[in-house]
Design an enzyme around this catalytic site. Sequence first.
Site, PDB file in Angstrom:
ATOM      1  N   GLU A   1       0.817  -1.226   0.000  1.00 35.64           N
ATOM      2  CA  GLU A   1       0.000   0.000   0.000  1.00 35.64           C
ATOM      3  C   GLU A   1       0.846   1.269   0.000  1.00 35.64           C
ATOM      4  OE1 GLU A   1      -2.954  -0.192   3.105  1.00 35.64           O
ATOM      5  OE2 GLU A   1      -4.047  -1.828   2.110  1.00 35.64           O
TER       6      GLU A   1
ATOM      7  N   GLU B   1      -5.568  -8.236  -0.740  1.00 36.48           N
ATOM      8  CA  GLU B   1      -6.308  -7.915   0.484  1.00 36.48           C
ATOM      9  C   GLU B   1      -7.753  -7.642   0.090  1.00 36.48           C
ATOM     10  OE1 GLU B   1      -4.948  -5.096   3.392  1.00 36.48           O
ATOM     11  OE2 GLU B   1      -2.827  -5.544   2.998  1.00 36.48           O
TER      12      GLU B   1
END
Length: 500
Positions: free
Chosen positions: A172, A291
């Site tokens: 991320e 995710e």
Amino acid sequence: MKGKLVLDTRARVAKIDPRIFGSFIEHMGRAVYTGIYQPDSPYADEDGFRKDVIELVKQLNVPIVRYPGGNFVSGYNWEDGIGPVADRPKRLDLAWRTVETNEFGLHEFMKWAKKVDTDVAMAVNLGTRGIDAARHLVEYCNFDKGTYYSDLRRKNGAEKPFNVKTWCLGNEMDGPWQIGHKTADEYGRLAEETAKAMKLVDENIELIACGSSALDMPTFGSWESTVLEHTYDQVDYLSLHRYYGNRDNDTPNYLAQSLDMDDFITGVLAICDSIKARKHSKKTINLSFDEWNVWYHSDQQTADNQPWQIAPHLLEDIYNFEDALLVGTLLITLLKHADRVKIACLAQLVNVIAPIMTDENGAAWMQSIFFPFMQAAQYGQGTVLTQIQDSPVYSTKQFDQVPYLESLGILNDDETELTIFAVNRSDQESLELDLTVTDGFVIDHQLLATEFTGYGIKETNENGQMKLQNNDNVTLSRETAQATLKPLSWNVIRLAVNKA
């Protein structure tokens, strides 16, 4: 209410990569400590691993687990988790504002992964670290012997290489919350050079570059384009992250969120293919949706009020029945894109937004979302078939034309079984499903017909009352099947088929 599903057995989307049923363990909350590892538990084995958790993970049939993060990895020194446990340093984990003891590290995780029969997707720190730490970790894990890091691994008890084949280039990095957050250019350049070095150590590894951490990130689209401009020739997958919740308590809109996932996947694929065209490349970048899950029940459960604890209770969503239905539709959506989504990781696996929960003083138990994931991973093996679906639709504040029926057909590898996953989103009406199999196969007999239904939408499985039931409302003929899908239900139908 009636719905139709026509499956063309000769028109096939793609063979399913089993890694699409992957999961995720991060050093966060109780995922590791009192989750998969609790030496003082009566359920612990000789290595301190919880045997009850191991058995439940095996039931989920998880083929790959991403580790060690997550936000955690962007401040993690992998060397802290090797060598004698007594010599390992305690560190401040800035991602979750907790104390990491490093009692559990790389060797412990690899041993646990072997016990649950899963592969590992290893993430490297591109937040506070970079090329050197990543290439050394590949050498430590995958090089046989005769070098500093390979011999250090052997000294630490692993004579044979771990042979980790799947690697994540950070986590991320588009997110301002990330330690070492970077612009797309900064991350793209670092990821490109790190990838080169890692593949010089082991040319057989596969690499995942960070895509957007959500569809609604302000940099979505431009991030993917810039990162792939740098990394396209070096990486094999681009990641996607997305979580869903029912904060407005609007069940019809909530159960339509799989349409958002579909839009996300479709958009990212368009960007990947535009870069391919611009570069005149023959290489195709596939996706790792590494995710995804429901995450909203525990939004306020953070360590900010009492920081620097060890393994505090963080993000322990207790899932209800409607969450399980959404997870079912999300699994179907991922499988519909099996031609390009090759890896996906339900985040996470134990205690932290997870299908498995543990009581520190008692047993592990299954959450509601455990059931559709277990069945999808068990029976969703083979080839996704091209389908024509017809279903009544409804509209919500976020989506137009939401089909009440969400469905998918899979032909197993030896082409003797056909599996149908189906969700009825209606909270009022049963759906009479008419299934037709065309072009070369006929139905022989029924192998399985189950339904997960009949629970209150906010009902949880804390008391262990949830279970799969038989669906007795299925009838067969040579080329068709009819099934009643009850309101708000997850359904699995398995049929033995023969070539005509």
